[in-house]
Design a protein around this motif. Structure first.
Motif, short mmCIF file in Angstrom:
data_model
loop_
_atom_site.label_atom_id
_atom_site.label_comp_id
_atom_site.label_asym_id
_atom_site.label_seq_id
_atom_site.Cartn_x
_atom_site.Cartn_y
_atom_site.Cartn_z
N SER A 301 0.82 -1.21 0.00
CA SER A 301 0.00 0.00 0.00
C SER A 301 0.85 1.26 0.00
CB SER A 301 -0.93 0.00 1.21
OG SER A 301 -0.20 -0.01 2.42
N GLU A 302 2.09 1.17 0.47
CA GLU A 302 2.95 2.35 0.51
C GLU A 302 3.45 2.76 -0.87
OE1 GLU A 302 6.00 1.75 3.50
OE2 GLU A 302 4.64 2.58 5.02
N THR A 303 3.24 1.94 -1.87
CA THR A 303 3.67 2.27 -3.23
C THR A 303 2.52 2.81 -4.08
OG1 THR A 303 3.25 0.07 -4.12
CG2 THR A 303 5.42 0.46 -3.12
N ILE A 304 1.41 3.20 -3.46
CA ILE A 304 0.23 3.58 -4.22
C ILE A 304 0.51 4.73 -5.18
CG2 ILE A 304 -0.57 5.00 -2.28
CD1 ILE A 304 -2.68 3.25 -5.01
N ILE A 305 1.28 5.74 -4.78
CA ILE A 305 1.56 6.87 -5.67
C ILE A 305 2.33 6.39 -6.91
CG2 ILE A 305 2.66 9.13 -5.89
CD1 ILE A 305 0.26 9.12 -4.01
N LEU A 306 3.30 5.51 -6.70
CA LEU A 306 4.07 4.97 -7.82
C LEU A 306 3.18 4.11 -8.72
CD1 LEU A 306 7.38 3.88 -6.04
CD2 LEU A 306 6.72 6.13 -6.92
N HIS A 307 2.31 3.34 -8.09
CA HIS A 307 1.40 2.47 -8.86
C HIS A 307 0.49 3.31 -9.73
CE1 HIS A 307 -0.38 -1.53 -9.45
NE2 HIS A 307 -1.55 -0.90 -9.53
N ILE A 308 0.00 4.42 -9.19
CA ILE A 308 -0.86 5.32 -9.97
C ILE A 308 -0.08 5.93 -11.13
CG2 ILE A 308 -2.02 7.57 -9.87
CD1 ILE A 308 -2.92 6.77 -7.00
N ALA A 309 1.16 6.35 -10.87
CA ALA A 309 1.97 6.96 -11.93
C ALA A 309 2.21 5.98 -13.07
CB ALA A 309 3.30 7.43 -11.35
N ALA A 310 2.43 4.70 -12.71
CA ALA A 310 2.74 3.70 -13.74
C ALA A 310 1.51 3.14 -14.42
CB ALA A 310 3.53 2.56 -13.10
#
Length: 499
Positions: A301-310
């Motif tokens: 869940s801590e990678t949500i911003i990166l997941h959204i960007a990708a």
């Protein structure tokens, strides 16, 4: 090579190029530490914002928002309140014109306070720098679709941050942080509205969220709010990087104006990041189940911003948001390596070992410390599962040991050297002691109002730490003789040089 990869690898090369160029302007140790005390307000605002908005916000805070909802803003709210106090203190700090927080501690208290403060800063700041490495590792792993492992990515990030910091210190940091701030703002301003309206609008997003995500407490209680808000409140008021940048300002008025800009920028960016993460919960609910995300394991869940960007934005928007993530990681990592290396070179070596050391020797030592602390940060990463846990422990360490003593220096004339030293020692000893004892099986759980709270956990450890340090500060100060006026007077006016 796609645009996302170019953004992630190209942007750091641009920053390093700027650092190499500016490194030619370093003439002295003072230039390296405080950029010659000549930083204008615009650059100061940019570097203050970029220092605070780090992986703690990008990963820890965003992950908390993904899991909890708008209640995550309590985590940020503590810092916002702290900035209001910093507005009052900034001109006094700049007018004293020191180089480091331990400088202030020794002037107001004694040499023991300088040493203890230095130890607390090194422990906390190397930890904070370390989770920037973890964040960079995640960025590289996600953008390369796993071709670069998170561990290899951490090492690459560590080397990049160490090299950039060692080149020109504060000069290189303030030179690029205005650009970093622009990239960060652009990334989130594009990302949030696109994500909302490309997924059905506000109503659809709200309907897809867990019910508690839209409540003020997010299913938690008031003690939880205190546990997550107090560390950020206390950290920002004891944040050595912020004080060191106040020392870099052109004058006291510039430092005060910079706090206003920092407050507005931090509130906007942290709120927007939280909203992006909350929208991400509705759009990518699968990240709530770590078992479905093998790339980053329990911290999915801590990678949500990166997941959204990708995966959630068009290619250009995603590239800008990933560049913003890179900017956040690099700018924060730089400062949190610069500060403890400054503490070693100035507060320990120059102060106690070789007061007459040449500029070249002090610069060489500080650059060596940047490298050593980068390596130590990689070791510390093996001790924590999440960025949020690392952030809260580090924030609590600074907040319990340094902040009460620093605030008392500027706000309480009756505080004594003995009280200040007892406060720093008590806060440092309690946080480290409780954390270590809990690892050996000592139970610090207490039941309050029918709910069990583990006061050794990252969510609550700040509470006993602050109670111990604040109690020692007050009791010991009242039991020892007051300090003479010349000891406290410079901390109670904006132009102490007129004394």
């Amino acid at each position: 090579m796609d645009l996302l990869t170019i953004a992630v690898f190209g942007y750091p090369l641009i920053l390093i190029g700027i650092g190499v160029w500016r490194s030619r302007q370093i003439k002295s140790h003072a230039d390296f530490m405080v950029a010659g005390r000549n930083v204008p307000v615009a650059l100061l605002v940019g570097t203050l914002i970029c220092t605070w908005i780090g992986s703690g916000s990008l990963f820890g805070g965003a992950g908390l928002a993904y899991r909890t909802g708008i209640a995550e803003l309590w985590f940020s709210f503590g810092a916002w309140v702290g900035l209001l106090v910093a507005f009052y203190l900034a001109p006094r700090v700049r007018s004293i014109a020191k180089y480091t927080v331990p400088d202030l501690l020794e002037q107001r208290y004694n040499a023991a306070a300088r040493i203890l403060g230095t130890v607390a800063i090194i422990l906390a700041y190397v930890t904070i720098a370390a989770y920037q490495f973890r964040g960079g590792g995640w960025i590289l792993s996600i953008v390369t679709d796993g071709a670069i492992s998170p561990t290899t990515g951490m090492i690459i990030t560590c080397v990049t941050i160490v090299a950039f910091t060692a080149l020109a210190g504060m000069v290189s940091i303030v030179s690029v942080d205005l650009l970093n701030g622009i990239i960060i703002t652009l990334g989130i301003v594009i990302g949030l509205p696109y994500l909302v309206f490309s997924n059905g609008g506000v109503g659809e997003i709200a309907a897809a969220l867990p019910e508690q995500h839209l409540t003020v407490l997010g299913g938690h209680n008031v003690l939880w709010v205190i546990g997550v808000a107090m560390p950020t409140f206390l950290l920002i008021l004891g944040e050595s990087g912020m004080y060191q940048k106040f020392f870099s300002a052109k004058d006291a008025g510039s430092a005060k104006k910079a706090v206003v800009g920092m407050f507005l920028g931090v509130v906007f960016i942290e709120t927007t990041l939280a909203l992006i993460a909350i929208v991400g919960r509705a759009v990518f609910p699968e990240l709530a189940d770590p078992e479905q995300v093998s790339l980053v394991g329990r911290a999915a869940s801590e990678t949500i911003i990166l997941h959204i960007a990708a995966n959630g934005l068009p290619i250009v928007g995603g590239a800008i948001l990933l560049a913003a993530a890179v900017a956040i990681v690099l700018s924060t990592g730089n400062t949190f390596l610069l500060v403890p290396s400054t503490n070693v070179s100035r507060d320990l070596y120059e102060r106690f070992v070789d007061p007459d050391a040449s500029e070249g020797r002090k610069l060489a030592l500080q650059r060596l410390c940047v490298v050593l602390f980068g390596g130590l940060g990689l070791v510390l990463l093996t001790q924590f599962d999440t960025v949020l846990a690392m952030a809260l422990y580090a924030y609590s360490l600074v907040g319990a040991s340094l902040t009460p003593a620093l605030l008392a220096a500027f706000l309480w004339r009756r505080v004594t050297p003995q009280g200040g030293v007892a406060c720093i020692a008590g806060g440092l000893g309690s946080i480290v002691g409780i954390a270590l004892l809990s690892r050996f099986g000592v139970n610090f759980t207490a039941t309050i109002g029918g709910t069990a709270f583990d006061f050794a956990s990252s969510d609550y450890i700040v509470i006993p730490g602050v109670l111990i340090s604040l109690g020692l500060l007050i009791v010991v100060s009242l039991l020892t003789p007051p300090s003479p006026e010349e000891k406290w007077r410079p901390f109670f006016q904006e132009n102490p040089e007129k004394l």
